[in-house]
Design a protein around this motif. Structure first.
Motif, short mmCIF file in Angstrom:
data_model
loop_
_atom_site.label_atom_id
_atom_site.label_comp_id
_atom_site.label_asym_id
_atom_site.label_seq_id
_atom_site.Cartn_x
_atom_site.Cartn_y
_atom_site.Cartn_z
N LEU A 170 0.83 -1.20 0.00
CA LEU A 170 0.00 0.00 0.00
C LEU A 170 0.87 1.26 0.00
O LEU A 170 0.48 2.29 -0.57
N TYR A 171 2.04 1.18 0.60
CA TYR A 171 2.93 2.34 0.61
C TYR A 171 3.34 2.75 -0.80
O TYR A 171 3.49 3.94 -1.09
N GLN A 178 -5.31 16.67 3.39
CA GLN A 178 -4.21 17.26 4.15
C GLN A 178 -4.31 18.78 4.26
O GLN A 178 -4.01 19.34 5.30
N ASP A 179 -4.74 19.44 3.20
CA ASP A 179 -4.74 20.91 3.20
C ASP A 179 -6.10 21.51 3.53
O ASP A 179 -6.26 22.73 3.51
N LEU A 202 -8.62 9.12 3.86
CA LEU A 202 -9.84 8.45 3.39
C LEU A 202 -9.99 8.50 1.88
O LEU A 202 -10.49 7.55 1.26
N TRP A 203 -9.58 9.61 1.27
CA TRP A 203 -9.76 9.76 -0.17
C TRP A 203 -9.04 8.66 -0.95
O TRP A 203 -9.43 8.34 -2.08
N LEU A 204 -8.01 8.06 -0.34
CA LEU A 204 -7.29 6.99 -1.03
C LEU A 204 -8.16 5.77 -1.28
O LEU A 204 -7.99 5.07 -2.27
N GLN A 258 2.66 6.66 -5.23
CA GLN A 258 2.23 6.96 -6.59
C GLN A 258 1.09 7.97 -6.61
O GLN A 258 0.93 8.74 -7.55
N ALA A 259 0.29 7.96 -5.51
CA ALA A 259 -0.83 8.91 -5.42
C ALA A 259 -0.39 10.27 -4.90
O ALA A 259 -1.21 11.18 -4.75
N GLY A 260 0.92 10.42 -4.60
CA GLY A 260 1.44 11.71 -4.18
C GLY A 260 1.39 11.99 -2.70
O GLY A 260 1.54 13.14 -2.27
N VAL A 261 1.19 10.95 -1.88
CA VAL A 261 1.14 11.15 -0.42
C VAL A 261 2.56 11.27 0.11
O VAL A 261 3.38 10.37 -0.10
N PRO A 262 2.90 12.35 0.82
CA PRO A 262 4.25 12.48 1.40
C PRO A 262 4.49 11.37 2.44
O PRO A 262 3.55 10.96 3.14
#
Length: 407
Positions: A229-230, A287-288, A257-259, A235-239
């Protein structure tokens, strides 16, 4: 009392192996607390490999939260088989446990594997689903109470170790879990040990001094399996600092959750049906987003932080508002006993991890849907005592003259 970090002469890998060897040599029963995340996966790899070398057996505790990514469940099943030769018992727990739902003020708690409802997915065949398996288990008990009771039960009234993969670098509270001298340690030279509440089991934190870069360096060099999952998160741009794998509806966890919507749309649909507020959380909990007051707090110009907190309480469902009023009253009374007749409207650092009292901090709790008020230093109430506690504090509010109403 000031707390400091002191560097060791060893690297973190050598130090962790030394701690794990000591644990395996000195405790007849050792259990690894495993979540499927990078930290607990690393800890399980190190412990199982050293157990294999020394001919020891270990146990593993995994709490299955029902609403989890397929990647996480597949990864946990893989490690279940990967170390079957050294795992004596793999406690895959799929029992109804109550935890926070920070997505809704109408249902601020939810219960995984709740009887009589349609679940997001089915547990594996070897999961523990029988309520009588653990003699201490009570329907709907909280996760925090369960893991405490489990540690004492696992010990069998004799010294035992439960290994926990928290790292001091993750947060101030986790740093305090290790550094606080109020904790009862096994010995002064083992600050990475803490006596569990039942007085027989010990919590062991073998990777407490690792940093995130250390974790990924070890996986890159060892080529051992980690949760895929990492890769999808990357790939989805999560830091990397926001990559979390745990139950999905808490104040911190809801940001991912959006993932589910992106990676597992079918499971996302089932989660929206299963838990109140999931859809709005997926839209507004990024996040923002300022919606839940996570990164930045904004109040109306015509309010102080105190008046805004009282306004927020008055706008909530009555049952939820009374829950918060009770908690806030206890919080304010505690500071009154210290000579602070009213806490400041705001203070420097008051919305950080350290509990610096202010009405702005209370606003953050309310906007965050922090139902258990962890930011005000509370722990979850035991379900069996909650109603009695509520009535007692409601009466105390009148005695203290702290009603927390806008009138």
């Amino acid at each position: 009392m000031s707390l400091h970090k002191f560097p060791l002469v060893q690297n973190v890998l050598e130090a962790s192996r030394e701690r794990i060897r000591w644990t395996l040599e000195n405790f007849p029963r050792v259990c690894v607390s495993f979540s499927g995340g990078k930290d607990s996966t690393l800890m399980l790899h190190l412990t199982a490999q050293l157990a294999r070398e020394s001919g020891k057996k270990i146990s593993v505790l995994f709490i299955d939260w029902e609403a989890q990514f397929s990647c996480t469940i597949a990864h946990c099943e893989r490690l279940h088989d990967y170390y079957s030769d050294v795992i004596d018992t793999f406690y895959w727990v799929a029992l109804p446990l109550t935890t926070q739902n920070s997505l809704s003020q109408f249902t601020p708690e939810w219960q995984c594997w709740e009887p009589g409802v349609e679940w997001v997915r089915q547990p594996p065949e070897y999961a523990i689903t029988t309520h009588s398996f653990f003699p201490f288990y009570k329907q709907g008990m909280t996760f925090e109470v369960f893991v405490q009771e489990f540690a004492e039960w696992f010990s069998q009234k004799r010294p035992a170790a439960v290994m926990v993969g928290i790292r001091a670098d993750e947060s101030y509270n986790r740093f305090l879990s290790i550094a606080s001298r109020r904790k009862h340690r096994f010995s002064d030279d083992k600050p990475w040990t803490t006596l569990a509440p039942g007085a027989h089991a010990w919590y062991i934190y073998p990777i407490y001094d690792w940093k995130t870069a250390d974790i990924w360096t070890w996986f890159a060099k060892s080529h051992q399996p980690y949760n895929p999952l990492y890769n999808l998160m990357f790939q989805a741009g999560v830091p990397p600092r926001y990559m979390r794998i745990c139950e999905p509806f808490g104040p911190e966890q809801r940001q991912g959750l959006w993932l589910y919507h992106v990676l597992e749309p079918e499971r996302w649909g089932l989660m929206c049906e299963r838990v109140s507020g999931v859809h709005s959380g997926g839209v507004y909990a990024g996040q923002d987003s300022k919606f839940y007051g996570h990164r930045q707090l904004i109040k109306p110009d015509n309010h102080t932080w105190k008046s805004y907190a009282l306004f927020l309480l008055d706008s909530m469902p009555q049952k939820t508002a009374e829950h918060y009023r009770n908690k806030i009253a206890v919080y304010l009374h505690w500071y009154q006993k210290k000579g602070m007749m009213d806490i400041p409207d705001t203070q420097p650092g008051d919305i950080g991890s350290k509990d610096i009292p202010s009405w702005r901090r209370i606003c953050k709790v309310l906007l965050n849907n922090d139902y258990w008020c962890r930011m005000l230093s509370f722990s979850p109430n035991k379900p069996g005592h909650y109603q009695r506690y509520n009535e007692r504090i409601k009466n105390k509010r009148k005695e203290w003259n702290i009603l927390c109403n806008s009138e």
